[in-house]
Design a protein around this motif. Structure first.
Motif, PDB file in Angstrom:
ATOM      1  N   LEU A  82      14.199 -13.516 -19.028  1.00 17.94           N
ATOM      2  CA  LEU A  82      15.167 -14.387 -18.374  1.00 17.94           C
ATOM      3  C   LEU A  82      14.828 -14.583 -16.906  1.00 17.94           C
ATOM      4  O   LEU A  82      14.883 -15.700 -16.384  1.00 17.94           O
ATOM      5  CB  LEU A  82      16.571 -13.797 -18.518  1.00 17.94           C
ATOM      6  CG  LEU A  82      17.708 -14.582 -17.870  1.00 17.94           C
ATOM      7  CD1 LEU A  82      17.806 -15.978 -18.471  1.00 17.94           C
ATOM      8  CD2 LEU A  82      19.036 -13.830 -18.018  1.00 17.94           C
ATOM      9  N   SER A  85      11.725 -16.811 -16.575  1.00 19.69           N
ATOM     10  CA  SER A  85      12.034 -18.175 -17.005  1.00 19.69           C
ATOM     11  C   SER A  85      12.851 -18.916 -15.955  1.00 19.69           C
ATOM     12  O   SER A  85      12.656 -20.119 -15.733  1.00 19.69           O
ATOM     13  CB  SER A  85      12.791 -18.147 -18.338  1.00 19.69           C
ATOM     14  OG  SER A  85      12.008 -17.550 -19.348  1.00 19.69           O
ATOM     15  N   ARG A  89      11.918 -22.207 -13.885  1.00 10.86           N
ATOM     16  CA  ARG A  89      12.830 -23.315 -14.185  1.00 10.86           C
ATOM     17  C   ARG A  89      12.537 -23.902 -15.567  1.00 10.86           C
ATOM     18  O   ARG A  89      12.463 -25.116 -15.758  1.00 10.86           O
ATOM     19  CB  ARG A  89      12.726 -24.416 -13.120  1.00 10.86           C
ATOM     20  CG  ARG A  89      13.131 -23.935 -11.723  1.00 10.86           C
ATOM     21  CD  ARG A  89      13.071 -25.045 -10.705  1.00 10.86           C
ATOM     22  NE  ARG A  89      13.466 -24.571  -9.381  1.00 10.86           N
ATOM     23  CZ  ARG A  89      13.518 -25.323  -8.289  1.00 10.86           C
ATOM     24  NH1 ARG A  89      13.176 -26.611  -8.367  1.00 10.86           N
ATOM     25  NH2 ARG A  89      13.892 -24.813  -7.136  1.00 10.86           N
ATOM     26  N   SER A  91      13.141 -25.011 -19.399  1.00  9.93           N
ATOM     27  CA  SER A  91      14.242 -25.689 -20.068  1.00  9.93           C
ATOM     28  C   SER A  91      14.973 -24.733 -20.997  1.00  9.93           C
ATOM     29  O   SER A  91      14.443 -23.683 -21.391  1.00  9.93           O
ATOM     30  CB  SER A  91      13.720 -26.888 -20.863  1.00  9.93           C
ATOM     31  OG  SER A  91      12.883 -26.453 -21.925  1.00  9.93           O
ATOM     32  N   GLY A  92      16.187 -25.104 -21.377  1.00 14.50           N
ATOM     33  CA  GLY A  92      16.968 -24.276 -22.277  1.00 14.50           C
ATOM     34  C   GLY A  92      16.295 -24.096 -23.628  1.00 14.50           C
ATOM     35  O   GLY A  92      16.320 -23.010 -24.208  1.00 14.50           O
ATOM     36  N   PHE A  93      15.685 -25.151 -24.152  1.00 11.92           N
ATOM     37  CA  PHE A  93      15.001 -25.061 -25.436  1.00 11.92           C
ATOM     38  C   PHE A  93      13.788 -24.148 -25.337  1.00 11.92           C
ATOM     39  O   PHE A  93      13.520 -23.360 -26.243  1.00 11.92           O
ATOM     40  CB  PHE A  93      14.571 -26.451 -25.908  1.00 11.92           C
ATOM     41  CG  PHE A  93      13.909 -26.451 -27.258  1.00 11.92           C
ATOM     42  CD1 PHE A  93      14.666 -26.410 -28.414  1.00 11.92           C
ATOM     43  CD2 PHE A  93      12.521 -26.470 -27.367  1.00 11.92           C
ATOM     44  CE1 PHE A  93      14.063 -26.393 -29.664  1.00 11.92           C
ATOM     45  CE2 PHE A  93      11.910 -26.454 -28.610  1.00 11.92           C
ATOM     46  CZ  PHE A  93      12.684 -26.416 -29.760  1.00 11.92           C
ATOM     47  N   LEU A  95      13.412 -21.667 -23.259  1.00 14.38           N
ATOM     48  CA  LEU A  95      13.898 -20.298 -23.139  1.00 14.38           C
ATOM     49  C   LEU A  95      14.332 -19.762 -24.499  1.00 14.38           C
ATOM     50  O   LEU A  95      14.070 -18.595 -24.824  1.00 14.38           O
ATOM     51  CB  LEU A  95      15.065 -20.248 -22.148  1.00 14.38           C
ATOM     52  CG  LEU A  95      15.720 -18.879 -21.936  1.00 14.38           C
ATOM     53  CD1 LEU A  95      14.699 -17.868 -21.445  1.00 14.38           C
ATOM     54  CD2 LEU A  95      16.880 -18.995 -20.953  1.00 14.38           C
ATOM     55  N   LEU A  96      14.982 -20.604 -25.296  1.00 16.83           N
ATOM     56  CA  LEU A  96      15.406 -20.178 -26.630  1.00 16.83           C
ATOM     57  C   LEU A  96      14.200 -19.840 -27.503  1.00 16.83           C
ATOM     58  O   LEU A  96      14.184 -18.814 -28.200  1.00 16.83           O
ATOM     59  CB  LEU A  96      16.243 -21.277 -27.284  1.00 16.83           C
ATOM     60  CG  LEU A  96      16.691 -21.006 -28.728  1.00 16.83           C
ATOM     61  CD1 LEU A  96      17.566 -19.765 -28.792  1.00 16.83           C
ATOM     62  CD2 LEU A  96      17.417 -22.227 -29.293  1.00 16.83           C
TER      63      LEU A  96
END
Length: 205
Positions: A82, A85, A89, A91-93, A95-96
């Motif tokens: 986290l 990441s 910066r 993206s949320g996708f 990071l998932l």
């Protein structure tokens, strides 16, 4: 290095390099797993007879050792992932996807390492630095490194190939999650099934 590589290859490689955070988080996680899983039984030392005398089934003991190795490792690896990441910066996708890779690899690596920990269990040590003596412990470390490399290749290889072919990155990530996930789950749980019958015999040699 002279800029002669195809544009599609460079674009795919650039996308792959963006997931370097996973490699860093997994390196930290692997360091912790080597202690918690590979030495999970040996660290009990001469007090292991207390666990053998307790009304705990071998399956529950194995599950407990597995959770003790997995849960702290996921917390530590997740914090590193986290933090890196957020600095990138991502993206949320992205990071998932990175988090799913981390979880699946840790689940598989923990099972494999714990299985070798059962095979190399040593309860007669006096010096904590000599807990993991023996060829089986070294073999477990090598198997863990190979498992880590193969799993990363399966997770990120399809994504690199999809980028080179001009396909959607999401397609490559989906295929990678499928292939890598199956490999990690099989590589983690099958070894545990193979060694669970040996647990009642530990400490009796």
């Amino acid at each position: 290095g002279r800029g002669e590589a195809p544009d599609a290859f460079m674009a795919a490689l650039g996308g792959l390099m963006a997931y370097g955070n996973v490699a860093i988080a997994l390196f930290v996680s692997w360091s912790m797993l080597s202690r918690l899983a590979l030495m999970g039984f040996s660290q009990e030392g001469r007090q292991y007879w207390l666990l053998k005398a307790a009304p705990i089934s071998p399956n529950r003991l194995l599950a407990a050792k597995y959770l003790v190795a997995v849960l702290p490792t996921l917390v530590l690896g997740g914090v590193f992932l986290l933090g890196i990441s957020l600095l990138q910066r991502m993206s949320g996708f992205g990071l998932l996807f990175s988090f799913l890779v981390l979880v699946l690899v840790v689940l598989g690596l923990a099972g494999l390492s714990l299985a070798f920990g059962v095979l190399s269990a040593n309860f007669n040590w006096e010096d904590p630095r000599r807990i993991s003596q023996g060829g089986m412990g070294c073999l477990g470390s090598l198997a863990g490194a190979l498992f880590l490399l193969l799993s990363l290749a399966l997770f990120f290889g399809p994504m690199l190939l999809a980028g080179m072919l001009g396909a959607s990155p999401i397609l490559g990530q989906s295929i990678g999650l499928g292939l890598g996930g199956l490999f990690c789950l099989a590589g983690g749980f099958i070894p545990l099934l193979l060694v669970r019958k040996r647990i009642p015999q530990l400490g009796e040699e």
